[in-house]
Structure formats: C-alpha cells, structure tokens
Design a protein around this motif. Structure first.
Motif, mmCIF file in Angstrom:
data_model
loop_
_atom_site.group_PDB
_atom_site.id
_atom_site.type_symbol
_atom_site.label_atom_id
_atom_site.label_comp_id
_atom_site.label_asym_id
_atom_site.label_seq_id
_atom_site.Cartn_x
_atom_site.Cartn_y
_atom_site.Cartn_z
ATOM 1 N N PRO A 50 11.566 65.114 28.773
ATOM 2 C CA PRO A 50 12.739 65.632 28.227
ATOM 3 C C PRO A 50 12.861 67.231 28.168
ATOM 4 C CG PRO A 50 11.889 63.780 26.855
ATOM 5 C CD PRO A 50 11.029 64.158 28.242
ATOM 6 N N ASN A 51 13.717 67.835 28.526
ATOM 7 C CA ASN A 51 14.032 69.241 28.598
ATOM 8 C C ASN A 51 13.405 69.819 29.768
ATOM 9 O OD1 ASN A 51 15.086 69.366 25.988
ATOM 10 N ND2 ASN A 51 13.168 69.356 25.097
ATOM 11 N N ASP A 52 12.903 69.077 30.751
ATOM 12 C CA ASP A 52 12.719 69.609 32.281
ATOM 13 C C ASP A 52 14.105 69.710 32.989
ATOM 14 O OD1 ASP A 52 9.836 69.488 32.095
ATOM 15 O OD2 ASP A 52 9.685 67.591 33.075
ATOM 16 N N ALA A 53 14.246 71.137 33.317
ATOM 17 C CA ALA A 53 15.556 71.459 33.939
ATOM 18 C C ALA A 53 15.246 71.282 35.439
ATOM 19 C CB ALA A 53 15.895 72.988 33.800
ATOM 20 N N HIS A 54 16.188 70.528 35.958
ATOM 21 C CA HIS A 54 16.343 70.237 37.480
ATOM 22 C C HIS A 54 17.539 70.120 38.039
ATOM 23 C CE1 HIS A 54 16.994 66.001 38.210
ATOM 24 N NE2 HIS A 54 17.272 65.998 36.795
ATOM 25 N N PHE A 55 17.578 70.176 39.779
ATOM 26 C CA PHE A 55 18.555 69.752 40.516
ATOM 27 C C PHE A 55 18.250 69.917 41.785
ATOM 28 C CE2 PHE A 55 18.503 74.457 40.650
ATOM 29 C CZ PHE A 55 18.792 74.904 42.257
ATOM 30 N N PHE A 56 19.102 69.173 42.557
ATOM 31 C CA PHE A 56 18.518 68.865 44.231
ATOM 32 C C PHE A 56 19.418 69.676 44.985
ATOM 33 C CE2 PHE A 56 16.900 65.008 42.232
ATOM 34 C CZ PHE A 56 15.757 64.651 42.854
ATOM 35 N N GLU A 57 18.879 70.258 46.111
ATOM 36 C CA GLU A 57 19.836 70.603 47.441
ATOM 37 C C GLU A 57 19.541 69.459 48.386
ATOM 38 O OE1 GLU A 57 19.709 74.716 48.303
ATOM 39 O OE2 GLU A 57 17.884 74.812 46.963
ATOM 40 N N PHE A 58 20.522 68.811 48.769
ATOM 41 C CA PHE A 58 20.500 67.879 50.099
ATOM 42 C C PHE A 58 20.479 68.437 51.408
ATOM 43 C CE2 PHE A 58 22.312 64.149 47.365
ATOM 44 C CZ PHE A 58 21.145 64.012 46.419
ATOM 45 N N THR A 59 19.535 68.385 52.179
ATOM 46 C CA THR A 59 19.644 68.864 53.686
ATOM 47 C C THR A 59 20.223 67.709 54.328
ATOM 48 O OG1 THR A 59 17.397 68.661 53.881
ATOM 49 C CG2 THR A 59 18.385 70.748 53.281
ATOM 50 N N SER A 60 19.973 66.341 54.062
ATOM 51 C CA SER A 60 20.537 65.411 54.630
ATOM 52 C C SER A 60 20.999 64.272 53.640
ATOM 53 C CB SER A 60 19.548 64.602 55.629
ATOM 54 O OG SER A 60 18.373 63.963 54.775
ATOM 55 N N PRO A 61 21.775 63.368 53.790
ATOM 56 C CA PRO A 61 22.290 62.279 52.987
ATOM 57 C C PRO A 61 21.029 61.719 52.259
ATOM 58 C CG PRO A 61 23.595 62.169 54.785
ATOM 59 C CD PRO A 61 22.587 63.114 55.364
ATOM 60 N N THR A 62 21.104 61.669 51.056
ATOM 61 C CA THR A 62 19.926 61.230 50.277
ATOM 62 C C THR A 62 20.378 60.225 49.486
ATOM 63 O OG1 THR A 62 18.961 63.411 50.129
ATOM 64 C CG2 THR A 62 18.374 61.868 48.279
ATOM 65 N N HIS A 63 19.360 59.144 49.098
ATOM 66 C CA HIS A 63 19.521 57.855 48.275
ATOM 67 C C HIS A 63 18.322 58.114 47.334
ATOM 68 C CE1 HIS A 63 19.789 53.152 48.215
ATOM 69 N NE2 HIS A 63 20.309 53.807 47.171
ATOM 70 N N LEU A 64 18.674 58.204 46.085
ATOM 71 C CA LEU A 64 17.951 58.128 44.904
ATOM 72 C C LEU A 64 17.932 57.071 43.833
ATOM 73 C CD1 LEU A 64 18.614 62.019 44.199
ATOM 74 C CD2 LEU A 64 16.731 61.331 45.451
ATOM 75 N N VAL A 65 16.767 56.649 43.417
ATOM 76 C CA VAL A 65 16.982 55.614 42.261
ATOM 77 C C VAL A 65 16.198 56.058 41.088
ATOM 78 C CG1 VAL A 65 16.217 53.273 41.550
ATOM 79 C CG2 VAL A 65 16.924 53.639 43.799
ATOM 80 N N TYR A 66 16.871 55.927 39.953
ATOM 81 C CA TYR A 66 16.358 56.549 38.645
ATOM 82 C C TYR A 66 15.882 55.348 37.784
ATOM 83 C CZ TYR A 66 18.574 61.166 39.819
ATOM 84 O OH TYR A 66 18.639 62.413 40.241
ATOM 85 N N PHE A 67 14.798 55.643 37.153
ATOM 86 C CA PHE A 67 14.572 54.764 35.784
ATOM 87 C C PHE A 67 14.545 55.782 34.760
ATOM 88 C CE2 PHE A 67 12.491 51.782 38.904
ATOM 89 C CZ PHE A 67 13.204 50.657 38.527
#
Length: 272
Positions: A61-78
């Motif tokens: 909790p409270n970790d700040a984040h974001f992604f930069e994709f350089t190719s199409p990306t498939h992410l799964v979250y729990f």
C-alpha cells in the motif's frame, strides 16, 4: 496523486494493451503483478526496473508506480486487502507473505522473480488461470486458491518460516510433463504415484486448485493443443496420435467443445 481503492478482500485484474494508460498512482492494498508478455520499464517509487516476460513485482500500500510499455504487454494482478483476511485459515501462506514483506523492506525489492521456484511452470499456471477466468469457469474461491497456489511457489529465504508443502507443485509439474500420455493422468495412477487414495487425491487437488483433476487436465490439454494447432505443422492425424485421442472425430469434438471452433478455423485464424 491518484489512489486506487479495493473494496473487497481479493480481486483479479488482467491488462493486455499496446500502451499503458494509467497515471502514476498508489493503492490502499497489496498487489502481485506478473508479466506474461512484453517489455518496458516499471517505475516504483524512486526506482526504475526493466521488465520482460516472467518478471514478478510486489507492491505494498502507498507504493507509487506506473509502467512504460516498449512492446504490447500482458499483465496479471492479484490484489488483496491489507488486513490479509483471505489468509485467515492459511497461516503458512500468511507467514510467507510476512517473509516477502521483510524481503521487500530489506532489499527495496522490485522484481521478485528470483524468490520463486519453477518460474516457467508458475507462468504457465498463471496463463491457465487467465484462460479459465475468461471462460467464466472461475469464481472468487477459485481465484483465492490460485493466489494461494501462486504464493506456494515462493522460496522462503527466512529460515524461521515453516517450509512449504511442495506436493501440489509436484503434481502440477508431473501432469504437465505427461500431458500427452493418458495412462499417467488417471486418478488411480496419480493417486498411487503420490501415495494417496484416489478419493483423497481428488479432494486434495480440488481444494488446492479450485477445480477437479479432470477439468484441469482437459483445460491444460486444450491449451497445449491450441498452441500446436497454431504453431506446428503437424497434421490433425499426427496431433490425434500425439495426444492419444481414439480417432480424429474425438479430437474434433474436444477442440470444438473448448474453443467453439474447429481445428481448421483455429489454424486459419492465427490471432485466435
């Protein structure tokens, strides 16, 4: 900064995009993020991590984040709540979570792939979860058990943490290794191989995986068949022989049942 909130004990989320479209944000919950496909950068707090398929991230909790994709990306979250209610009856896994929290704080860890065993098997398992959820096979309990299965792959580096029971992982690996050999995949054979009675084995597997052994094997076999249809040049007769179907008719019925498409249609539409 935008904050994403979780109003349930547990949530499953899947992102499969060409570009990242969320602002920098934090959460009021924990997140496991598994990269199934793609390359780019994952910015967490003041650190930047290059990512590729197979990488695993844990966010507090409270970790700040974001992604930069350089190719199409498939992410799964729990995603799960900070009170860890979902671990109420799973004390050994709760201990593993606390172990990961210690690792995270001590190492300022981002990519935790090195803390998991059998990462290739783990990724195949996560890919199968996404497929089943898309087919509406999974409910909340199933997702919970899959999170538990996912966490069971953690290799604890804290000797005070009770060692995990690897039996379920061994069963998964055995089934995957023999997916084309039906005589090794009967309940009787599997139960005998893992020193359990057939009844107990079936109950043990369903409790750990959320579905029956037969359902799991069918879904896994369909996943492997789909890949062979798309990427191999084997004839249907050869595939029928490889997967030990009694004849082509049974192979066709099996594929249509799982994909609502014929083998020919799957091969004609490579993007399926």
């Amino acid at each position: 900064m935008k904050k994403y909130l979780l109003f349930d004990d547990l949530n499953y989320l899947e992102i499969n995009l060409d570009t990242w479209n969320h602002p920098i944000h934090n959460h009021d919950h924990y997140e496991w993020i598994i990269v199934l496909k793609g390359k780019g950068k994952h910015h967490i707090n003041d650190e930047t991590y290059e990512y590729t398929a197979g990488d695993i991230f844990f966010l507090k909790p409270n970790d700040a984040h974001f992604f930069e994709f350089t190719s199409p990306t498939h992410l799964v979250y729990f995603q799960f709540s900070v009170d860890l209610k979902i671990f109420k009856h799973e004390l050994s896994l709760k201990k593993k979570m606390f172990s990961i929290l210690k690792i995270h704080e001590k190492e300022n860890a981002g990519n935790l792939k090195s803390h998991f065993q059998s990462s290739d098997i783990l990724l195949e398992q996560v890919a199968l979860i996404t497929k089943m959820i898309k087919k509406s096979v999974a409910d909340k309990d199933y997702i919970k058990y899959q999170l538990f299965t996912f966490l069971s792959f953690i290799v604890s580096k804290d000797t005070s943490i009770e060692e995990q029971n690897d039996t379920l992982n061994e069963i998964i690996i055995f089934i995957r290794s023999h997916i084309k050999n039906r005589k090794y995949l009967t309940i009787d054979f599997l139960a005998d191989h893992f020193n359990k009675s057939p009844t107990y084995f079936g109950e043990y597997f369903k409790k750990g995986m959320g579905i029956s052994v037969k359902k799991y094997i069918d879904l896994l076999r369909s996943s492997y068949l789909e890949k062979d249809l798309i990427y191999s040049k084997k004839s249907l007769s050869e595939l029928s022989y490889d997967y030990q179907f009694t004849d082509l008719s049974h192979l066709n019925k099996f594929i249509i049942k799982h994909f609502n498409k014929s083998p020919k249609q799957i091969r004609e539409n490579k993007k399926y």
